[in-house]
Design a protein around this motif. Structure first.
Motif, PDB file in Angstrom:
ATOM      1  N   SER A 252       0.836  -1.200   0.000  1.00 35.82           N
ATOM      2  CA  SER A 252       0.000   0.000   0.000  1.00 35.82           C
ATOM      3  C   SER A 252       0.873   1.252   0.000  1.00 35.82           C
ATOM      4  N   THR A 253       0.267   2.353  -0.439  1.00 34.74           N
ATOM      5  CA  THR A 253       0.962   3.636  -0.486  1.00 34.74           C
ATOM      6  C   THR A 253       0.262   4.609   0.457  1.00 34.74           C
ATOM      7  N   ILE A 254       1.042   5.179   1.377  1.00 33.07           N
ATOM      8  CA  ILE A 254       0.516   6.112   2.366  1.00 33.07           C
ATOM      9  C   ILE A 254       1.272   7.428   2.174  1.00 33.07           C
ATOM     10  N   LYS A 255       0.603   8.436   1.619  1.00 34.14           N
ATOM     11  CA  LYS A 255       1.325   9.651   1.287  1.00 34.14           C
ATOM     12  C   LYS A 255       0.459  10.895   1.471  1.00 34.14           C
ATOM     13  N   GLN A 256       1.140  11.994   1.760  1.00 30.49           N
ATOM     14  CA  GLN A 256       0.523  13.323   1.855  1.00 30.49           C
ATOM     15  C   GLN A 256      -0.581  13.382   2.908  1.00 30.49           C
ATOM     16  N   ASN A 257      -0.445  12.608   3.961  1.00 30.30           N
ATOM     17  CA  ASN A 257      -1.394  12.655   5.061  1.00 30.30           C
ATOM     18  C   ASN A 257      -0.828  13.547   6.173  1.00 30.30           C
ATOM     19  N   HIS A 258      -1.727  14.109   6.976  1.00 32.39           N
ATOM     20  CA  HIS A 258      -1.310  15.038   8.023  1.00 32.39           C
ATOM     21  C   HIS A 258      -1.899  14.584   9.360  1.00 32.39           C
ATOM     22  N   ILE A 259      -1.004  14.255  10.287  1.00 34.83           N
ATOM     23  CA  ILE A 259      -1.388  13.766  11.612  1.00 34.83           C
ATOM     24  C   ILE A 259      -0.971  14.808  12.644  1.00 34.83           C
ATOM     25  N   THR A 260      -1.915  15.245  13.454  1.00 39.31           N
ATOM     26  CA  THR A 260      -1.628  16.278  14.449  1.00 39.31           C
ATOM     27  C   THR A 260      -2.225  15.886  15.799  1.00 39.31           C
ATOM     28  N   ARG A 261      -1.429  15.967  16.829  1.00 38.21           N
ATOM     29  CA  ARG A 261      -1.875  15.800  18.221  1.00 38.21           C
ATOM     30  C   ARG A 261      -2.513  14.423  18.452  1.00 38.21           C
ATOM     31  N   VAL A 262      -1.649  13.460  18.718  1.00 36.09           N
ATOM     32  CA  VAL A 262      -2.099  12.123  19.128  1.00 36.09           C
ATOM     33  C   VAL A 262      -1.564  11.908  20.539  1.00 36.09           C
ATOM     34  N   THR A 287       4.807   1.894   1.297  1.00 38.06           N
ATOM     35  CA  THR A 287       5.578   3.118   1.121  1.00 38.06           C
ATOM     36  C   THR A 287       4.913   4.248   1.900  1.00 38.06           C
ATOM     37  N   PHE A 288       5.698   4.896   2.774  1.00 38.16           N
ATOM     38  CA  PHE A 288       5.245   6.059   3.539  1.00 38.16           C
ATOM     39  C   PHE A 288       6.057   7.258   3.064  1.00 38.16           C
ATOM     40  N   THR A 289       5.423   8.205   2.417  1.00 32.53           N
ATOM     41  CA  THR A 289       6.165   9.354   1.912  1.00 32.53           C
ATOM     42  C   THR A 289       5.323  10.621   1.939  1.00 32.53           C
ATOM     43  N   ASP A 290       5.987  11.729   2.210  1.00 33.54           N
ATOM     44  CA  ASP A 290       5.368  13.058   2.138  1.00 33.54           C
ATOM     45  C   ASP A 290       4.273  13.244   3.177  1.00 33.54           C
ATOM     46  N   ASN A 291       4.381  12.562   4.317  1.00 32.10           N
ATOM     47  CA  ASN A 291       3.413  12.700   5.404  1.00 32.10           C
ATOM     48  C   ASN A 291       3.964  13.639   6.479  1.00 32.10           C
ATOM     49  N   ILE A 292       3.052  14.234   7.252  1.00 31.60           N
ATOM     50  CA  ILE A 292       3.414  15.062   8.403  1.00 31.60           C
ATOM     51  C   ILE A 292       2.913  14.364   9.661  1.00 31.60           C
ATOM     52  N   ILE A 293       3.827  14.129  10.605  1.00 27.75           N
ATOM     53  CA  ILE A 293       3.451  13.565  11.899  1.00 27.75           C
ATOM     54  C   ILE A 293       3.895  14.578  12.948  1.00 27.75           C
ATOM     55  N   ASN A 314       9.134  12.405   4.728  1.00 29.24           N
ATOM     56  CA  ASN A 314       8.151  12.730   5.756  1.00 29.24           C
ATOM     57  C   ASN A 314       8.718  13.767   6.722  1.00 29.24           C
ATOM     58  N   SER A 315       7.829  14.424   7.456  1.00 23.59           N
ATOM     59  CA  SER A 315       8.236  15.376   8.495  1.00 23.59           C
ATOM     60  C   SER A 315       7.764  14.857   9.849  1.00 23.59           C
ATOM     61  N   PHE A 316       8.730  14.603  10.743  1.00 23.48           N
ATOM     62  CA  PHE A 316       8.435  14.178  12.109  1.00 23.48           C
ATOM     63  C   PHE A 316       8.749  15.348  13.015  1.00 23.48           C
ATOM     64  N   ILE A 317       7.704  15.963  13.583  1.00 19.21           N
ATOM     65  CA  ILE A 317       7.836  17.260  14.236  1.00 19.21           C
ATOM     66  C   ILE A 317       7.265  17.203  15.654  1.00 19.21           C
ATOM     67  N   ASN A 318       8.058  17.625  16.622  1.00 21.93           N
ATOM     68  CA  ASN A 318       7.596  17.819  18.010  1.00 21.93           C
ATOM     69  C   ASN A 318       7.044  16.546  18.638  1.00 21.93           C
ATOM     70  N   ASN A 319       7.564  15.409  18.243  1.00 17.83           N
ATOM     71  CA  ASN A 319       7.167  14.143  18.869  1.00 17.83           C
ATOM     72  C   ASN A 319       8.211  13.780  19.925  1.00 17.83           C
ATOM     73  N   PRO A 320       7.843  13.677  21.199  1.00 17.23           N
ATOM     74  CA  PRO A 320       8.837  13.377  22.235  1.00 17.23           C
ATOM     75  C   PRO A 320       9.671  12.140  21.931  1.00 17.23           C
ATOM     76  N   THR A 321       9.007  11.081  21.432  1.00 12.04           N
ATOM     77  CA  THR A 321       9.715   9.919  20.901  1.00 12.04           C
ATOM     78  C   THR A 321       9.422   9.854  19.406  1.00 12.04           C
ATOM     79  N   GLN A 416       5.207  25.401   4.730  1.00 11.18           N
ATOM     80  CA  GLN A 416       4.072  26.230   4.354  1.00 11.18           C
ATOM     81  C   GLN A 416       2.751  25.549   4.669  1.00 11.18           C
ATOM     82  N   GLN A 417       2.686  24.248   4.437  1.00 17.09           N
ATOM     83  CA  GLN A 417       1.464  23.492   4.718  1.00 17.09           C
ATOM     84  C   GLN A 417       1.115  23.545   6.198  1.00 17.09           C
ATOM     85  N   ILE A 418       2.122  23.395   7.059  1.00 14.57           N
ATOM     86  CA  ILE A 418       1.889  23.435   8.500  1.00 14.57           C
ATOM     87  C   ILE A 418       1.456  24.840   8.920  1.00 14.57           C
ATOM     88  N   SER A 419       2.096  25.861   8.345  1.00 16.17           N
ATOM     89  CA  SER A 419       1.736  27.242   8.663  1.00 16.17           C
ATOM     90  C   SER A 419       0.295  27.539   8.273  1.00 16.17           C
TER      91      SER A 419
END
Length: 431
Positions: A252-262, A287-293, A314-321, A416-419
């Protein structure tokens, strides 16, 4: 009751005092039955290829199908049926009997269900053995006073193919959209909130899940025992356990998804329960590509033989782990010189190509010990632990197998997408 006759069809106009079931039984294929404003009490069966609709004007009061607390409100038993612009409510609550607002359990095709509002305890829309259906612009509300497990799903499709479920809203139900044993379908542009799982997939192949939004859930998307999925452009925020849960998902292909606050709520915290942006269990060759976590307790957790995966861009942002990886195999998380952005990467970029000059390795042996023995968190800052981490850095031969990103990105490709998302959320809060 009034009706007008055309060459091939009759257009009926019913009021609440008319016998709706009698008209449904006597109608001919192609007829249009329009219900005027008011309540129509009972459980109705549609056996002809007709259109059943309420008033289309926004200012008109609704036509209400009221099942009076039992059974199915509408049962569909033929192809080429359209149900639209109705309020459907108060059907039964027996989940074993599959009580639903709209129920289709015969091998039929070309159903259109659109612009309806459904409110009840059981399932909202239940389709089984259907092909070429269109389910769009409906709103399904469950009963929040019931336990989540005692509610029906908002929209449930089983053994459905070549169909589209799009631009619906589901809330206060168990799962927003539940898909099982179905193939070649598109689930697109739906909004699911205040429920268990936004979209729940089981044993389904060759489907597309595109541009949906889930919030205030336990898991935004729970994908299980399925393959060849395209999961693209979806958003999830404020989930308690998982942004995306993948259990035996392959190819499967997982792309361009945006995950915030889990983030698991403090009152529900137990040892080992942490919010995971991506949880990948026994799922290979994806394949995981172009996602924001962004802002998950654990950015991505891979375990139980999740091999053969490609993870890059992908962008891994502000995740403690950032990463929890439980395996004895090494994995490279970059592709053709492109890695991922890690907000805690401390390397440098001497040639200004936006690629870090040092490898990013998110975990070490101490992390793995903590995963095996969570109680060790109490001594994380002790001198003994700090010395062990220093020894591992000085003597790499002691490092256990893990994740390596050889080409980490210095800046996020999604700035820019996050902003833009933060600005829209701020505007919504002010309103």
């Amino acid at each position: 009751m009034t009706f007008s006759s055309a060459t091939f069809a009759t257009d009926f106009h019913l009021s609440p005092g008319d016998n709706l079931q009698s008209v449904l039984d006597s109608a001919n294929d192609g007829d249009i039955i329009t219900l005027e404003s008011g309540s129509y009490l009972g459980n109705f069966i549609i056996t002809k290829q007709i259109t059943l609709q309420g008033p289309k004007t926004a200012s008109a009061k609704p036509a209400i199908i009221d099942a009076q607390g039992k059974g199915h409100a509408l049962v569909v038993k033929n192809s080429n049926i359209t149900i639209q612009h109705l309020n459907i409510m108060n059907w039964g609550y027996d989940l074993t009997d599959e009580n639903s607002g709209i129920y289709a359990n015969d091998k039929v095709s070309h159903l259109t269900i659109n612009n309806n509002f459904l409110k009840g305890d059981g399932f909202g829309i239940w389709l089984n053995k259907i092909d070429n259906a269109k389910i769009f612009a409906n709103k399904v509300e469950g009963n929040p006073t019931l336990r989540s497990a005692d509610r029906g799903n908002g929209i449930q499709v089983a053994n459905v193919s070549h169909s589209r479920v799009y631009h619906n809203e589901t809330y206060n139900v168990r799962d927003g959209i539940y898909v099982i044993a179905s193939k070649n379908n598109t689930i697109e542009g739906n909004t699911m909130h205040n429920l268990r799982y936004g979209i729940h997939y089981m044993y389904s192949y060759d489907n597309s899940i595109l541009n949906n939004a889930a919030y205030e859930t336990r898991a935004g998307y729970a994908m299980m025992s399925s393959r060849r999925l395209i999961i693209q452009g979806n958003k999830t925020r404020d989930s308690e356990d998982y942004g995306f849960l993948f259990n035996y998902i392959t190819y499967s292909t997982i792309k361009q998804n945006h995950i915030t606050r889990v983030w698991t709520k403090p009152e529900n915290k137990v040892l080992g329960r942490d919010g995971k942006g991506l949880f990948v269990y026994n799922s290979g060759f994806n394949t995981f590509t172009d996602n924001i976590i962004d802002t998950a307790e654990i950015g991505i957790h891979l375990t139980a033989g999740s091999d053969g995966v490609k993870i890059y861009g992908n962008s891994f942002i502000n995740n403690p782990t950032q990463v929890k990886y439980v395996s004895s195999k090494k994995q490279e998380w970059s592709e053709e010189g492109q890695g991922n952005y890690w907000s805690n990467y401390l390397g440098w970029d001497m040639n200004n190509d936006n690629i870090g000059d040092t490898v990013f390795e998110p975990n070490d042996g101490i992390d793995k010990l903590i995963w095996q023995y969570p109680e060790m968190k109490m001594i994380m800052d002790s001198p003994a632990i700090l010395i062990l981490r220093w020894v591992q850095r000085q003597f790499p031969v002691l490092k256990p197998p893990g994740i390596k990103d050889s080409h980490p990105l210095m800046t996020s490709p999604h700035t820019q997408q996050i902003s833009d998302l933060l600005a829209s959320q701020h505007a919504a809060t002010k309103e």
